[in-house]
Design a protein around this motif. Structure first.
Motif, mmCIF file in Angstrom:
data_model
loop_
_atom_site.group_PDB
_atom_site.id
_atom_site.type_symbol
_atom_site.label_atom_id
_atom_site.label_comp_id
_atom_site.label_asym_id
_atom_site.label_seq_id
_atom_site.Cartn_x
_atom_site.Cartn_y
_atom_site.Cartn_z
ATOM 1 N N GLU A 1 -13.330 8.670 2.629
ATOM 2 C CA GLU A 1 -14.604 8.551 3.351
ATOM 3 C C GLU A 1 -14.443 7.758 4.651
ATOM 4 O O GLU A 1 -15.131 8.039 5.633
ATOM 5 N N LEU A 2 -13.548 6.786 4.672
ATOM 6 C CA LEU A 2 -13.250 6.078 5.932
ATOM 7 C C LEU A 2 -12.702 7.053 6.968
ATOM 8 O O LEU A 2 -13.077 7.002 8.142
ATOM 9 N N LYS A 3 -11.823 7.952 6.538
ATOM 10 C CA LYS A 3 -11.264 8.951 7.457
ATOM 11 C C LYS A 3 -12.350 9.908 7.942
ATOM 12 O O LYS A 3 -12.335 10.333 9.095
ATOM 13 N N VAL A 4 -13.301 10.254 7.069
ATOM 14 C CA VAL A 4 -14.428 11.113 7.468
ATOM 15 C C VAL A 4 -15.214 10.426 8.587
ATOM 16 O O VAL A 4 -15.551 11.044 9.601
ATOM 17 N N LEU A 5 -15.503 9.135 8.414
ATOM 18 C CA LEU A 5 -16.238 8.375 9.432
ATOM 19 C C LEU A 5 -15.444 8.271 10.731
ATOM 20 O O LEU A 5 -16.004 8.348 11.817
ATOM 21 N N GLU A 6 -14.135 8.119 10.611
ATOM 22 C CA GLU A 6 -13.293 8.040 11.812
ATOM 23 C C GLU A 6 -13.289 9.379 12.554
ATOM 24 O O GLU A 6 -13.477 9.422 13.774
ATOM 25 N N ARG A 7 -13.112 10.474 11.826
ATOM 26 C CA ARG A 7 -13.103 11.798 12.470
ATOM 27 C C ARG A 7 -14.452 12.139 13.094
ATOM 28 O O ARG A 7 -14.517 12.830 14.110
ATOM 29 N N CYS B 1 -17.677 0.850 -6.251
ATOM 30 C CA CYS B 1 -17.256 1.363 -7.560
ATOM 31 C C CYS B 1 -16.434 2.650 -7.464
ATOM 32 O O CYS B 1 -15.934 3.129 -8.476
ATOM 33 N N CYS B 2 -16.282 3.208 -6.285
ATOM 34 C CA CYS B 2 -15.496 4.440 -6.161
ATOM 35 C C CYS B 2 -14.002 4.114 -6.180
ATOM 36 O O CYS B 2 -13.604 2.966 -6.026
ATOM 37 N N SER B 3 -13.189 5.115 -6.344
ATOM 38 C CA SER B 3 -11.749 4.905 -6.380
ATOM 39 C C SER B 3 -11.222 4.538 -4.998
ATOM 40 O O SER B 3 -11.869 4.780 -3.979
ATOM 41 N N ARG B 4 -10.050 3.956 -4.974
ATOM 42 C CA ARG B 4 -9.387 3.587 -3.716
ATOM 43 C C ARG B 4 -9.199 4.836 -2.842
ATOM 44 O O ARG B 4 -9.456 4.802 -1.645
ATOM 45 N N GLN B 5 -8.762 5.923 -3.461
ATOM 46 C CA GLN B 5 -8.548 7.166 -2.717
ATOM 47 C C GLN B 5 -9.843 7.691 -2.115
ATOM 48 O O GLN B 5 -9.864 8.134 -0.973
ATOM 49 N N ALA B 6 -10.931 7.645 -2.885
ATOM 50 C CA ALA B 6 -12.226 8.121 -2.381
ATOM 51 C C ALA B 6 -12.697 7.261 -1.215
ATOM 52 O O ALA B 6 -13.229 7.783 -0.229
ATOM 53 N N PHE C 1 -26.535 9.258 7.914
ATOM 54 C CA PHE C 1 -25.154 9.612 7.590
ATOM 55 C C PHE C 1 -25.151 10.744 6.566
ATOM 56 O O PHE C 1 -26.123 10.956 5.854
ATOM 57 N N ALA C 2 -24.022 11.450 6.463
ATOM 58 C CA ALA C 2 -23.915 12.579 5.543
ATOM 59 C C ALA C 2 -23.987 12.154 4.082
ATOM 60 O O ALA C 2 -24.515 12.880 3.245
ATOM 61 N N LYS C 3 -23.468 10.956 3.773
ATOM 62 C CA LYS C 3 -23.451 10.467 2.389
ATOM 63 C C LYS C 3 -23.864 9.004 2.360
ATOM 64 O O LYS C 3 -23.577 8.258 3.300
ATOM 65 N N PRO C 4 -24.487 8.561 1.273
ATOM 66 C CA PRO C 4 -24.857 7.139 1.153
ATOM 67 C C PRO C 4 -23.662 6.198 1.257
ATOM 68 O O PRO C 4 -23.779 5.099 1.790
ATOM 69 N N ILE C 5 -22.494 6.629 0.779
ATOM 70 C CA ILE C 5 -21.320 5.758 0.859
ATOM 71 C C ILE C 5 -20.929 5.469 2.305
ATOM 72 O O ILE C 5 -20.373 4.416 2.612
ATOM 73 N N HIS C 6 -21.252 6.372 3.215
ATOM 74 C CA HIS C 6 -20.935 6.143 4.625
ATOM 75 C C HIS C 6 -21.708 4.941 5.158
ATOM 76 O O HIS C 6 -21.154 4.110 5.868
ATOM 77 N N ARG C 7 -22.991 4.854 4.828
ATOM 78 C CA ARG C 7 -23.776 3.690 5.265
ATOM 79 C C ARG C 7 -23.225 2.417 4.607
ATOM 80 O O ARG C 7 -23.117 1.383 5.229
ATOM 81 N N LEU C 8 -22.874 2.508 3.332
ATOM 82 C CA LEU C 8 -22.322 1.357 2.620
ATOM 83 C C LEU C 8 -21.043 0.861 3.299
ATOM 84 O O LEU C 8 -20.875 -0.345 3.522
ATOM 85 N N ILE C 9 -20.165 1.767 3.663
ATOM 86 C CA ILE C 9 -18.937 1.399 4.361
ATOM 87 C C ILE C 9 -19.258 0.763 5.708
ATOM 88 O O ILE C 9 -18.690 -0.277 6.069
ATOM 89 N N MET C 10 -20.169 1.383 6.441
ATOM 90 C CA MET C 10 -20.521 0.854 7.766
ATOM 91 C C MET C 10 -21.138 -0.537 7.649
ATOM 92 O O MET C 10 -20.860 -1.414 8.466
ATOM 93 N N LEU D 1 -16.322 5.311 13.481
ATOM 94 C CA LEU D 1 -15.413 4.175 13.358
ATOM 95 C C LEU D 1 -14.134 4.446 14.122
ATOM 96 O O LEU D 1 -13.655 5.576 14.158
ATOM 97 N N GLN D 2 -13.597 3.392 14.686
ATOM 98 C CA GLN D 2 -12.255 3.449 15.250
ATOM 99 C C GLN D 2 -11.415 2.520 14.375
ATOM 100 O O GLN D 2 -11.795 1.365 14.153
ATOM 101 N N MET D 3 -10.304 3.042 13.831
ATOM 102 C CA MET D 3 -9.457 2.234 12.963
ATOM 103 C C MET D 3 -8.111 2.014 13.628
ATOM 104 O O MET D 3 -7.576 2.898 14.285
#
Length: 102
Positions: free
Chosen positions: A59-65, A50-55, A14-23, A69-71
């Protein structure tokens, strides 16, 4: 050879570690086979890292685009002292072998 959802989430670059964490969080919200939609309360995803709600939602939208992910937005009524509407989304992990092969 078909890659399982679990294998994909754990091995894809993934492009960022947070993407794997979300997945991984989405994967953990459902059955171990990784198939199907996972119903996750809006606040659960917003508060598990630990990231903000907005962040998190950016990142969820980045994964969807990116097609990972399909949301699907939905609402759920929760009965407590009063009836309130809680934001809930359905998340489905998408594994497309041809697109994600390394």
């Amino acid at each position: 050879m078909s890659q399982s959802v679990y294998e994909f989430v754990n091995s894809h670059q993934f492009a960022k570690p947070i993407h794997r964490l979300i997945m991984l969080r989405v994967l953990a919200a459902g059955s171990l086979d990784g198939l199907g939609e996972r119903k996750i309360d809006h606040d659960v995803l917003a508060n598990f890292c630990c990231c903000s709600r907005q962040a998190m939602f950016k990142e969820l939208k980045v994964l969807e685009r990116a097609g990972y992910l399909q949301m699907r937005k939905m609402d759920e009524v929760t009965l407590e002292a009063t009836v309130r509407i809680e934001p809930v989304r359905g998340y489905t992990i998408i594994v497309n072998e041809a697109r994600y092969e390394q």
